[in-house]
Design a protein around this motif. Structure first.
Motif, short mmCIF file in Angstrom:
data_model
loop_
_atom_site.label_atom_id
_atom_site.label_comp_id
_atom_site.label_asym_id
_atom_site.label_seq_id
_atom_site.Cartn_x
_atom_site.Cartn_y
_atom_site.Cartn_z
N ILE A 80 41.51 23.49 -12.48
CA ILE A 80 42.88 23.57 -12.76
C ILE A 80 43.88 23.33 -11.49
O ILE A 80 44.56 22.59 -11.28
CB ILE A 80 43.29 25.00 -13.15
N ILE A 81 43.27 23.84 -10.34
CA ILE A 81 44.24 23.92 -9.03
C ILE A 81 44.03 22.50 -8.54
O ILE A 81 44.92 21.87 -7.80
CB ILE A 81 43.73 24.92 -8.09
N TYR A 82 42.83 21.86 -8.59
CA TYR A 82 42.57 20.54 -8.02
C TYR A 82 43.57 19.58 -8.83
O TYR A 82 44.31 18.61 -8.31
CB TYR A 82 41.06 20.17 -8.16
N ILE A 108 44.60 15.58 -1.69
CA ILE A 108 44.44 16.95 -2.07
C ILE A 108 43.54 17.51 -1.30
O ILE A 108 42.91 18.70 -1.26
CB ILE A 108 43.79 16.89 -3.58
N ARG A 109 43.23 17.00 0.09
CA ARG A 109 42.29 17.29 1.26
C ARG A 109 42.63 19.15 1.63
O ARG A 109 41.75 19.66 1.69
CB ARG A 109 42.11 16.55 2.28
N PRO A 110 43.95 18.97 1.93
CA PRO A 110 44.28 20.44 2.22
C PRO A 110 43.85 21.55 1.17
O PRO A 110 43.62 22.64 1.69
CB PRO A 110 46.02 20.45 2.47
N VAL A 111 44.11 21.21 0.01
CA VAL A 111 43.73 22.39 -1.24
C VAL A 111 42.44 22.54 -1.06
O VAL A 111 41.81 23.81 -1.21
CB VAL A 111 44.28 21.74 -2.56
N ILE A 112 41.51 21.33 -0.81
CA ILE A 112 40.12 21.65 -0.81
C ILE A 112 39.33 22.48 0.06
O ILE A 112 38.67 23.28 0.02
CB ILE A 112 39.30 20.03 -0.77
N ILE A 113 40.21 22.18 1.26
CA ILE A 113 39.86 23.10 2.72
C ILE A 113 40.17 24.46 2.54
O ILE A 113 39.36 25.24 2.80
CB ILE A 113 40.50 22.53 3.82
N VAL A 114 41.25 24.86 2.02
CA VAL A 114 41.83 26.14 1.62
C VAL A 114 40.78 26.92 0.72
O VAL A 114 40.49 27.95 0.92
CB VAL A 114 43.25 26.07 1.18
N LEU A 115 40.51 26.32 -0.33
CA LEU A 115 39.66 26.72 -1.39
C LEU A 115 38.13 26.83 -0.90
O LEU A 115 37.64 27.88 -1.03
CB LEU A 115 39.61 26.05 -2.72
N ALA A 131 47.02 19.98 -7.91
CA ALA A 131 47.40 19.13 -6.88
C ALA A 131 47.56 17.66 -6.80
O ALA A 131 48.28 16.91 -6.37
CB ALA A 131 46.27 19.40 -5.72
N MET A 132 46.61 17.19 -7.71
CA MET A 132 46.65 15.62 -8.22
C MET A 132 48.02 15.35 -8.84
O MET A 132 48.42 14.11 -8.55
CB MET A 132 45.56 15.41 -9.00
N ALA A 133 48.49 16.10 -9.68
CA ALA A 133 49.83 15.82 -10.18
C ALA A 133 50.81 15.81 -9.39
O ALA A 133 51.89 15.22 -9.57
CB ALA A 133 49.99 16.81 -11.28
#
Length: 334
Positions: free
Chosen positions: A212-214, A248-255, A217-219
Motif C-alpha cells: 500500500i505505502i509503495y 520511491i527510494r526514500p520510502v524504501i529506505i525508511v521502511l 508513493a508511486m502515485a
C-alpha cells in the motif's frame, strides 16, 4: 579608546558602530517566551488532539520499562515489587550460557532476514506491477483482493497452509498428477523446509498490505518525468527502473530501517501454529523461548532478561541501519 555617542540625558551610551551599553537582554527572552506561548495557543487544538496518544504512549510504552528491574532480581510475585532478592546480571549470564538460546536466536535471525528480503521484494514488485496496469477497474479489484489475507487470523492461515501441504493435500496431488514426484512429500515434517514455509506463508499474507505505502508513493511521482522519458524513447521497464524506483527510494529506505529494527521481533504465532514436534528445533524463536522457558516456567526475571536483550539488539540494529542509510543516501542506489 573607542568613540562613544551620547544620545542625551538618561539615554544609554552607544559606542560608534555598536549596540547600546547597559541594555538588558531580558526583554529578548521575554519576547521568546511570549512567542512560544503564542505558538502554543495557536496550535492548542492540535495539541489537545495529540494528547490522548501521548498519554497512551506513556502508559503502555514507557511506564512498563520500570518492570525491567525484574531482570536484575530473583522475582517472586508473593514478595511484592520492592521486597525482592537482587541478583544483578545472573539471569543474563544464565541466558548467554544456554545452548537453546543460541538456537532460538539463529532461527529468529534466519526467518527475520528471509522475511525482510522476500517481503520487501514482493511488496515492491507487486506495487510496480499494479502501478503499470492500465485497466483501472482491474487494478482496484486486484488491490482490494490483495489486502484481504492481512485481516485473516494466523490460526486460519496455518490451517490453510497445513491442509495445502499435507501428504493428501492439493500440492502433492498436483505434483504427482503432473508426474514430477512419485511419492507425496512431507512438507510439514521436514525441518529443512520449515523456514521456507513460514516465509512463503508470511509473504502471501502480507504482500498486498505492505504494498500500500509503495503504491501510494508511486502515485506521487511527477507524471511529467514519464512523459519526458517516453519522448526520449524509454520503454516501460526503463521508466520503472530509472524513474519509479529512484523516486520511491526514500520510502524504501525508511521502511527497511523500521523492518531491520524489528528483525528480532518476529513474534511466535507463525512458528507455534505451523510447527510440530518434528520441526521443533527449527520453529523455536526468541519470543517462543521466552514464553516457554520464562513465563511458562514462572521464571519472570529470566523472561524479562530476554525482553531486555531483544530491545537492546533492536536499538543497535536501527542505529546501524540508519547510519548505513545515511551513507547510501549520499550516492546512487539505483
Amino acid at each position: 579608546m573607542s568613540k562613544q555617542i551620547h544620545l542625551g540625558e538618561g539615554e544609554p551610551v552607544v559606542p560608534a558602530g555598536g549596540a547600546p551599553i547597559g541594555l538588558d537582554k531580558k526583554p529578548n527572552r521575554k519576547l521568546k517566551k511570549k512567542s512560544f506561548w503564542k505558538r502554543v495557543k495557536s496550535q492548542k487544538a492540535l495539541i489537545l488532539m495529540a494528547l490522548p496518544f501521548v498519554i497512551w504512549l506513556l502508559v503502555f510504552k514507557y511506564i512498563p520499562i520500570a518492570g525491567w528491574v525484574m531482570a536484575f532480581q530473583n522475582y517472586k510475585p508473593q514478595n511484592g515489587f520492592f521486597n525482592q532478592e537482587w541478583v544483578f546480571l545472573d539471569h543474563f549470564k544464565e541466558l548467554f550460557h544456554e545452548p537453546m538460546f543460541y538456537r532460538a536466536l539463529e532461527n529468529t535471525l534466519g526467518m527475520g532476514i528471509l522475511g525482510i528480503v522476500f517481503g520487501t521484494l514482493s511488496a515492491i514488485t507487486f506495487a510496480l506491477l499494479l502501478n503499470e496496469m492500465r485497466f483501472v477497474w482491474f487494478k482496484k479489484m486486484t488491490q482490494t483482493i490483495s489486502y484481504l489475507p492481512h485481516f485473516v487470523s494466523w490460526v486460519i492461515v496455518a490451517n490453510i497452509v497445513t491442509t495445502m501441504l499435507s501428504q493428501e493435500g492439493p500440492i502433492n496431488t498436483l505434483l504427482m498428477g503432473m508426474g514430477i514426484i512419485d511419492n507425496p512429500i512431507g512438507f510439514m515434517s521436514n525441518p529443512d523446509m520449515f523456514w521456507g514455509i513460514v516465509t512463503v506463508s508470511d509473504v502471501w499474507k502480507e504482500t498486498g498490505w505492505n504494498a500500500i505505502i509503495y503504491f501510494a508513493a508511486m502515485a506521487g511521482v511527477d507524471p511529467q518525468l514519464y512523459e519526458a522519458a517516453k519522448v526520449d524513447g524509454a520503454s516501460r521497464w526503463r521508466q520503472m527502473w530509472h524513474i519509479t524506483l529512484p523516486s520511491i527510494r526514500p520510502v524504501i529506505i525508511v521502511l527497511l530501517i523500521l523492518n531491520i529494527g524489528n528483525l528480532i521481533n518476529i513474534g511466535f504465532e507463525k512458528q507455534m501454529l505451523l510447527g510440530n514436534n518434528i520441526v521443533a528445533d527449527k520453529a523455536l524463536v526468541i519470543d517462543l523461548y521466552a514464553l516457554n522457558y520464562g513465563i511458562g516456567m514462572f521464571r519472570y526475571s529470566f523472561g524479562t532478561a530476554i525482553g531486555i536483550f531483544k530491545s537492546v539488539v533492536s536499538i543497535v540494529l536501527i542505529l546501524i541501519a540508519n547510519g548505513f542509510a545515511k551513507r547510501v543516501g549520499e550516492g546512487r542506489v539505483f
